[in-house]
Design a protein around this motif. Structure first.
Motif, PDB file in Angstrom:
ATOM      1  N   LEU A  62       0.823  -1.208   0.000  1.00  0.00           N
ATOM      2  CA  LEU A  62       0.000   0.000   0.000  1.00  0.00           C
ATOM      3  C   LEU A  62       0.856   1.256   0.000  1.00  0.00           C
ATOM      4  O   LEU A  62       0.561   2.229  -0.709  1.00  0.00           O
ATOM      5  N   LEU A  63       1.924   1.268   0.782  1.00  0.00           N
ATOM      6  CA  LEU A  63       2.828   2.424   0.795  1.00  0.00           C
ATOM      7  C   LEU A  63       3.529   2.588  -0.551  1.00  0.00           C
ATOM      8  O   LEU A  63       3.693   3.716  -1.041  1.00  0.00           O
ATOM      9  N   ALA A  64       3.949   1.473  -1.159  1.00  0.00           N
ATOM     10  CA  ALA A  64       4.591   1.546  -2.470  1.00  0.00           C
ATOM     11  C   ALA A  64       3.613   2.077  -3.517  1.00  0.00           C
ATOM     12  O   ALA A  64       3.996   2.852  -4.405  1.00  0.00           O
ATOM     13  N   LEU A  65       2.349   1.681  -3.424  1.00  0.00           N
ATOM     14  CA  LEU A  65       1.345   2.191  -4.355  1.00  0.00           C
ATOM     15  C   LEU A  65       1.136   3.689  -4.170  1.00  0.00           C
ATOM     16  O   LEU A  65       1.005   4.431  -5.157  1.00  0.00           O
ATOM     17  N   LEU A  66       1.091   4.149  -2.932  1.00  0.00           N
ATOM     18  CA  LEU A  66       0.917   5.585  -2.690  1.00  0.00           C
ATOM     19  C   LEU A  66       2.100   6.369  -3.260  1.00  0.00           C
ATOM     20  O   LEU A  66       1.926   7.420  -3.893  1.00  0.00           O
ATOM     21  N   GLY A  67       3.316   5.883  -3.032  1.00  0.00           N
ATOM     22  CA  GLY A  67       4.477   6.543  -3.610  1.00  0.00           C
ATOM     23  C   GLY A  67       4.469   6.504  -5.126  1.00  0.00           C
ATOM     24  O   GLY A  67       4.838   7.483  -5.791  1.00  0.00           O
ATOM     25  N   THR A  68       4.034   5.378  -5.691  1.00  0.00           N
ATOM     26  CA  THR A  68       3.972   5.246  -7.145  1.00  0.00           C
ATOM     27  C   THR A  68       2.941   6.205  -7.742  1.00  0.00           C
ATOM     28  O   THR A  68       3.175   6.804  -8.808  1.00  0.00           O
ATOM     29  N   LEU A  69       1.811   6.345  -7.089  1.00  0.00           N
ATOM     30  CA  LEU A  69       0.791   7.283  -7.569  1.00  0.00           C
ATOM     31  C   LEU A  69       1.332   8.711  -7.570  1.00  0.00           C
ATOM     32  O   LEU A  69       1.071   9.489  -8.497  1.00  0.00           O
ATOM     33  N   TRP A  70       2.093   9.068  -6.547  1.00  0.00           N
ATOM     34  CA  TRP A  70       2.742  10.384  -6.550  1.00  0.00           C
ATOM     35  C   TRP A  70       3.761  10.477  -7.689  1.00  0.00           C
ATOM     36  O   TRP A  70       3.888  11.520  -8.335  1.00  0.00           O
ATOM     37  N   ALA A  71       4.497   9.389  -7.917  1.00  0.00           N
ATOM     38  CA  ALA A  71       5.506   9.394  -8.982  1.00  0.00           C
ATOM     39  C   ALA A  71       4.880   9.655 -10.341  1.00  0.00           C
ATOM     40  O   ALA A  71       5.432  10.390 -11.168  1.00  0.00           O
ATOM     41  N   VAL A  72       3.716   9.059 -10.575  1.00  0.00           N
ATOM     42  CA  VAL A  72       3.043   9.231 -11.860  1.00  0.00           C
ATOM     43  C   VAL A  72       2.357  10.589 -11.951  1.00  0.00           C
ATOM     44  O   VAL A  72       2.334  11.226 -13.016  1.00  0.00           O
ATOM     45  N   ALA A  73       1.804  11.065 -10.826  1.00  0.00           N
ATOM     46  CA  ALA A  73       1.032  12.315 -10.844  1.00  0.00           C
ATOM     47  C   ALA A  73       1.913  13.554 -10.929  1.00  0.00           C
ATOM     48  O   ALA A  73       1.465  14.601 -11.410  1.00  0.00           O
ATOM     49  N   THR A  74       3.155  13.470 -10.467  1.00  0.00           N
ATOM     50  CA  THR A  74       4.040  14.633 -10.453  1.00  0.00           C
ATOM     51  C   THR A  74       4.633  14.848 -11.843  1.00  0.00           C
ATOM     52  O   THR A  74       5.266  13.943 -12.391  1.00  0.00           O
ATOM     53  N   MET A 113      11.030   3.243  -8.505  1.00  0.00           N
ATOM     54  CA  MET A 113      12.038   2.467  -7.783  1.00  0.00           C
ATOM     55  C   MET A 113      12.309   3.088  -6.418  1.00  0.00           C
ATOM     56  O   MET A 113      12.435   2.378  -5.406  1.00  0.00           O
ATOM     57  N   SER A 114      12.376   4.398  -6.362  1.00  0.00           N
ATOM     58  CA  SER A 114      12.576   5.081  -5.084  1.00  0.00           C
ATOM     59  C   SER A 114      11.390   4.854  -4.151  1.00  0.00           C
ATOM     60  O   SER A 114      11.563   4.650  -2.944  1.00  0.00           O
ATOM     61  N   ALA A 115      10.174   4.864  -4.707  1.00  0.00           N
ATOM     62  CA  ALA A 115       8.981   4.628  -3.892  1.00  0.00           C
ATOM     63  C   ALA A 115       8.982   3.217  -3.309  1.00  0.00           C
ATOM     64  O   ALA A 115       8.644   3.014  -2.137  1.00  0.00           O
ATOM     65  N   VAL A 116       9.369   2.228  -4.104  1.00  0.00           N
ATOM     66  CA  VAL A 116       9.407   0.847  -3.632  1.00  0.00           C
ATOM     67  C   VAL A 116      10.458   0.691  -2.541  1.00  0.00           C
ATOM     68  O   VAL A 116      10.234   0.028  -1.508  1.00  0.00           O
ATOM     69  N   LEU A 117      11.629   1.287  -2.733  1.00  0.00           N
ATOM     70  CA  LEU A 117      12.721   1.173  -1.764  1.00  0.00           C
ATOM     71  C   LEU A 117      12.371   1.838  -0.445  1.00  0.00           C
ATOM     72  O   LEU A 117      12.526   1.247   0.630  1.00  0.00           O
ATOM     73  N   THR A 118      11.892   3.068  -0.495  1.00  0.00           N
ATOM     74  CA  THR A 118      11.614   3.797   0.738  1.00  0.00           C
ATOM     75  C   THR A 118      10.407   3.226   1.480  1.00  0.00           C
ATOM     76  O   THR A 118      10.395   3.192   2.719  1.00  0.00           O
ATOM     77  N   SER A 119       9.405   2.749   0.739  1.00  0.00           N
ATOM     78  CA  SER A 119       8.252   2.140   1.401  1.00  0.00           C
ATOM     79  C   SER A 119       8.639   0.842   2.100  1.00  0.00           C
ATOM     80  O   SER A 119       8.012   0.441   3.086  1.00  0.00           O
ATOM     81  N   LEU A 120       9.663   0.169   1.597  1.00  0.00           N
ATOM     82  CA  LEU A 120      10.160  -1.042   2.255  1.00  0.00           C
ATOM     83  C   LEU A 120      10.581  -0.741   3.688  1.00  0.00           C
ATOM     84  O   LEU A 120      10.287  -1.515   4.619  1.00  0.00           O
ATOM     85  N   PHE A 121      11.241   0.386   3.904  1.00  0.00           N
ATOM     86  CA  PHE A 121      11.703   0.718   5.251  1.00  0.00           C
ATOM     87  C   PHE A 121      10.544   1.144   6.154  1.00  0.00           C
ATOM     88  O   PHE A 121      10.540   0.832   7.355  1.00  0.00           O
ATOM     89  N   LEU A 122       9.557   1.836   5.624  1.00  0.00           N
ATOM     90  CA  LEU A 122       8.383   2.138   6.434  1.00  0.00           C
ATOM     91  C   LEU A 122       7.654   0.857   6.820  1.00  0.00           C
ATOM     92  O   LEU A 122       7.196   0.711   7.957  1.00  0.00           O
ATOM     93  N   ALA A 123       7.531  -0.077   5.877  1.00  0.00           N
ATOM     94  CA  ALA A 123       6.904  -1.355   6.190  1.00  0.00           C
ATOM     95  C   ALA A 123       7.711  -2.114   7.241  1.00  0.00           C
ATOM     96  O   ALA A 123       7.137  -2.797   8.107  1.00  0.00           O
ATOM     97  N   ALA A 124       9.035  -2.000   7.173  1.00  0.00           N
ATOM     98  CA  ALA A 124       9.876  -2.644   8.183  1.00  0.00           C
ATOM     99  C   ALA A 124       9.614  -2.059   9.562  1.00  0.00           C
ATOM    100  O   ALA A 124       9.621  -2.791  10.577  1.00  0.00           O
ATOM    101  N   ALA A 125       9.374  -0.754   9.642  1.00  0.00           N
ATOM    102  CA  ALA A 125       9.038  -0.143  10.926  1.00  0.00           C
ATOM    103  C   ALA A 125       7.717  -0.699  11.459  1.00  0.00           C
ATOM    104  O   ALA A 125       7.585  -1.000  12.656  1.00  0.00           O
ATOM    105  N   GLY A 183       7.846   9.460  -3.782  1.00  0.00           N
ATOM    106  CA  GLY A 183       7.565   9.271  -5.194  1.00  0.00           C
ATOM    107  C   GLY A 183       8.388  10.146  -6.107  1.00  0.00           C
ATOM    108  O   GLY A 183       8.003  10.376  -7.258  1.00  0.00           O
ATOM    109  N   THR A 184       9.522  10.635  -5.619  1.00  0.00           N
ATOM    110  CA  THR A 184      10.425  11.447  -6.438  1.00  0.00           C
ATOM    111  C   THR A 184      11.834  10.862  -6.359  1.00  0.00           C
ATOM    112  O   THR A 184      12.117   9.981  -5.542  1.00  0.00           O
ATOM    113  N   VAL A 185      12.721  11.358  -7.205  1.00  0.00           N
ATOM    114  CA  VAL A 185      14.127  10.981  -7.123  1.00  0.00           C
ATOM    115  C   VAL A 185      14.806  11.984  -6.203  1.00  0.00           C
ATOM    116  O   VAL A 185      15.129  13.105  -6.607  1.00  0.00           O
TER     117      VAL A 185
END
Length: 553
Positions: free
Chosen positions: A31-43, A151-163, A193-195
């Motif tokens: 879910l976090l990766a999807l939210l970041g991805t949606l920002w990546a596409v919308a920006t 890719m950045s959204a997937v990576l960073t959401s991984l750490f939030l999910a780990a928390a 969702g950005t670089v």
């Protein structure tokens, strides 16, 4: 006569929550990766702060150019495919809230042609850029920018999910999980969702901090190895995101140790796994320091170059003036940490800030009501670091560079403070008694039932409020990019409005649905367990789990 058990007896009887990888790690990550991805596409391309410089840096690093050939006033000279260098030309709407992204010219020419360009991030540590830049090798055109964002959204959401995964194993995970959710403000999801290495800094930092809190507040022998592994990996990556990041890593490692007594700290530090972890963290920190000093990445930013015409406000002030000037900017920085999106040109609707502040205030109220002793000292120290350390750092820079600090630079400390407060509330004896009190029959008494019910209600209200904040922020930014910040909402759907990939309306609907899904997941999956019947009160309860060499606290 009503029997009131001690907090130690209650903790002895409290069953561990059942933790599953699907509900407590994979689903939040998705879910976090999807939210970041949606920002990546919308920006729009060029629509996030400093992204053109980071895109050029990432594209050059994965092509073997770790450092620039020469430095000019706008940054270091790098060589990348023309499609990535062209992102600089897409920023005609940056800083101008009423200018939509449709003003940006389309790219023409050969996107694969290697051209000479520049980047103000050219001297930065290459680790983050290697992790997110590789899609540009497969897609050396504009679509590669979107791929790097995802890719950045997937990576960073991984750490939030780990928390989330870490706190799911705590005895009372509900409040700490809400602390994580509250810390994921609109600007957090937007930057994910950005670089931008800033996103890895605060998400990795939060995972590191959660793991450290688990080690000291909820010791479990069987989980120590995995928690230390998370600490090492997160510390290694965070230390190598930005030049100042090793300072945040040191704080996030040391502050939780305040929660331990001297003998407990000594016992923990003698454990072989801890010693190895310290050595590994030290090695990665030394590499970060070597890169920063050898590249001089902290001393040659464009704003300090000798030929720069425009300067930041505050140049020439003394360090003392810079310190108090930055203290005076505290409220602005907090607003930025909730969300001033775009290139700091898209403030949110005022009610969204008030709701976010109310959620922050719930945690502060919980600290006032329940937290005492060593835990209160920890919260106060973390708050002092959050409020005063940025001003202290800014004071060293202000004379030559002016005021350069932005709220996103301190997001890692804000998220740590929120989760730290939540963890101390959930682990406090007062909160445990208030929520878990039982009578001589082993039944929850009325006051405790009300306490548990209130926490459950607040969890659902917090989740709904959070989903509303982040969804409305997404809609606000979408309007700003499609037709301009001050334009009527309905004009977003008229001909001539800028259109992101997949369309504005589908993206807005998807974001609202996914954000609500994450809120429901946190509220429903991270429930506190009910206690088993208490048979008798113990003056001293032996640990049922924990570290053999370190007493429970």
């Amino acid at each position: 006569m009503t029997f009131v058990p001690s907090a130690a007896a209650l903790r002895q009887q409290l069953a561990r929550p059942h933790r599953t990888a699907g509900r407590h790690f994979l689903l939040p990550w998705l879910l976090l990766a999807l939210l970041g991805t949606l920002w990546a596409v919308a920006t729009p391309i060029g629509g996030s702060p400093d992204e053109p410089a980071h895109v050029v840096k990432a594209a050059s690093v994965v092509r073997g150019e770790l450092l620039p050939a020469e430095m000019i006033t706008t940054g270091g000279v790098l060589h990348v495919p023309a499609a990535f260098a062209a992102e600089y030309a897409q920023g005609c709407f940056a800083f101008f809230a009423d200018t939509p992204a449709s003003c940006a010219p389309g790219f023409s020419g050969d996107p694969n042609e290697i051209v000479e360009t520049f980047s103000s991030a050219s001297l930065y540590n290459p680790v983050y850029y290697m992790l997110v830049g590789w899609p540009s090798l497969l897609l050396p055109d504009t679509s590669g920018i979107y791929a790097m964002r995802i890719m950045s959204a997937v990576l960073t959401s991984l750490f939030l999910a780990a928390a989330f995964w870490v706190v799911a194993a705590w005895r009372l995970p509900r409040v700490p999980s809400l602390g994580i959710l509250i810390g994921v403000t609109p600007i957090v999801l937007y930057l994910m969702g950005t670089v931008n290495p800033n996103a890895l800094e605060f998400t990795g930092g939060l995972a590191l901090f959660a793991a450290m809190l688990g080690i000291v507040l909820d010791p479990q022998e069987k989980l120590l190895g995995s928690r230390l592994a998370l600490v090492v990996v997160a510390a290694a990556l965070v230390s190598n995101t930005r030049g100042i990041s090793p300072l945040w890593v040191a704080l996030l490692l040391v502050l939780p140790l305040v929660l331990l007594k001297g003998r407990e700290l000594g016992a923990l530090l003698k454990r072989p796994g801890v010693i190895v972890s310290i050595l590994l963290i030290g090695i990665t920190a030394l590499y970060s320091a070597w890169w920063t000093l050898s590249s001089n990445s902290l001393g040659t930013g464009p704003s300090t170059g000798p030929e720069i015409v425009q300067t930041n406000p505050g140049v020439g002030l003394t360090p003392v003036e810079g310190f108090f000037g930055e203290i005076g900017n505290t409220y602005l920085r907090i607003r930025q940490m909730v969300g001033i999106l775009g290139w700091l040109d898209t403030p949110l609707s005022p009610p969204l800030y008030f709701i976010a502040y109310a959620l922050f205030g719930l945690l502060v109220l919980g600290v006032v009501l329940f937290v005492r002793g060593r835990r209160l000292v920890f919260v106060v120290l973390t708050a002092l670091a959050f409020f005063f350390l940025p001003a202290f750092i800014q004071s060293f820079y202000v004379t030559k560079g002016g005021f350069i600090w932005q709220g996103r630079y301190t997001l890692v400390l804000m998220m740590a403070l929120l989760v730290g407060m939540a963890a101390c509330i959930a682990s406090s004896d007062r909160f445990l008694r208030w929520q878990q009190r039982v009578d001589e029959r082993g039944m929850l008494v009325a006051s405790a039932r009300r306490g548990r019910g209130l926490v459950t209600a607040l969890a659902w209200l917090t989740g709904i409020a959070w989903a509303f904040i982040v969804s409305w922020a997404f809609l606000t930014t979408m309007r700003r990019m499609t037709v301009g910040y001050s334009v009527d909402w309905l004009q977003m759907f008229e001909p001539g409005a800028w259109e992101p990939p997949l369309g504005a309306l589908p993206l807005m609907i998807a974001f609202a649905v996914v954000s609500l899904g994450l809120a429901i997941t946190v509220a429903a999956a991270f429930r506190d367990p009910r206690p088993e019947p208490v048979i008798e009160e113990y003056d001293a309860v032996p640990p049922i789990d924990g570290y053999a060499a370190a007493p429970r606290i």
